[in-house]
Design an enzyme around this catalytic site. Structure first.
Site, mmCIF file in Angstrom:
data_model
loop_
_atom_site.group_PDB
_atom_site.id
_atom_site.type_symbol
_atom_site.label_atom_id
_atom_site.label_comp_id
_atom_site.label_asym_id
_atom_site.label_seq_id
_atom_site.Cartn_x
_atom_site.Cartn_y
_atom_site.Cartn_z
ATOM 1 N N SER A 109 3.430 2.943 0.609
ATOM 2 C CA SER A 109 2.851 2.930 1.852
ATOM 3 C C SER A 109 2.765 4.247 2.447
ATOM 4 O O SER A 109 2.320 5.314 1.698
ATOM 5 C CB SER A 109 3.270 1.901 2.829
ATOM 6 N N ASP A 160 -5.388 -6.009 1.217
ATOM 7 C CA ASP A 160 -4.440 -5.132 2.167
ATOM 8 C C ASP A 160 -5.122 -4.828 3.456
ATOM 9 O O ASP A 160 -6.518 -4.401 3.612
ATOM 10 C CB ASP A 160 -4.339 -3.651 1.281
ATOM 11 N N HIS A 191 -0.423 -5.492 2.184
ATOM 12 C CA HIS A 191 0.037 -4.098 2.173
ATOM 13 C C HIS A 191 1.538 -4.116 1.345
ATOM 14 O O HIS A 191 2.036 -3.139 1.252
ATOM 15 C CB HIS A 191 0.063 -3.713 3.391
HETATM 16 C C1 MLT Z 1 0.456 5.724 6.849
HETATM 17 O O1 MLT Z 1 0.407 5.974 8.200
HETATM 18 O O2 MLT Z 1 0.813 6.635 5.983
HETATM 19 C C2 MLT Z 1 -0.338 4.615 6.418
HETATM 20 O O3 MLT Z 1 -1.016 3.903 7.785
HETATM 21 C C3 MLT Z 1 0.443 3.633 5.791
HETATM 22 C C4 MLT Z 1 1.498 3.180 6.900
HETATM 23 O O4 MLT Z 1 2.329 3.560 7.182
HETATM 24 O O5 MLT Z 1 1.449 1.994 7.152
#
Ligand code: MLT
Length: 210
Positions: A109, A160, A191
């Protein structure tokens, strides 16, 4: 803050294990340096593991760069944070005697996102990457030739709710522009990590030159 710049955890490669590429573990939002240790050990039991803790706080949730809103970022801040993490990687790999020319990032992520921006902005930092649920953060192609010889796995989830469905292929194209060899693996998942990510990562590493 540590002398190397980021709080982190380092696990040496087991002395009796076959030599495997070292892994840079990059946790997701709200995580810490311990989150991916078990995953890293399972996908590559013989690897040294370097796992920094994100130094940005989003209401107490640790990240590697700031988020203005879901999927909205400040490119200048992302760039600054990416350079800082790359500098840490260079210092820490020298400190621990890790072969950086074989270093594979394993990011989840937000950790996957900064691994991708490192490939785009500081390609010499990594030999390749396993990007678990990444999105496009910097919509700019890697410079031609900058990623030649580097392998990247993009592990996405077909359900996701955070990553737009066209982002994995778009990110792949941005990295392929630099010459990266990119594989996309799409799991029946959201996710969060799923069992299929473990097997896809193991398979990817098994294909990586020893
Ligand atoms: C991010 O902010 O890098 C993406 O939205 C992934 C997350 O942190 O959920």
């Amino acid at each position: 803050m540590t002398p190397l710049g980021y709080h982190h955890r380092f696990e040496a490669a087991p002395a009796d294990a076959p030599v495997a590429p070292p892994l840079l573990l990059l946790h997701g939002t709200g995580g810490n340096e311990n989150d991916l240790i078990t995953f890293g050990r399972r996908i590559s039991p013989g690897s040294a593991l370097l796992s920094p803790r994100g130094d940005v706080s989003e209401h107490g949730a640790r990240r590697f760069f700031a988020r203005l809103a879901e999927g909205v970022f400040d490119p200048a801040e992302v760039t600054r944070r990416t350079y800082a993490l790359a500098d840490f990687v260079i210092a820490a790999t020298a400190h621990y005697g890790i072969d950086r020319t074989r270093l594979i990032a394993v990011g989840l992520s937000n950790g996957a996102n900064i691994a991708a921006t490192m490939l785009q902005l500081r390609p010499d930092t990594l030999a390749g990457a396993i990007l678990l649920r990444p999105m496009v953060v910097l919509d700019q192609p890697a410079p031609a030739g900058s990623l030649t010889g580097k392998r990247v796995l993009i592990a996405s989830g077909n359900a996701d709710p955070i990553v737009p469905q066209d982002h994995p292929s778009h990110l792949a194209a941005l990295l392929q522009a630099g010459g990266a060899n990119v594989t996309i693996h799409t799991a029946s998942a959201g996710h969060n990590l799923a069992a299929a990510d473990l097997s896809a990562s193991q398979h990817f590493l098994s294909q990586t030159a020893k």
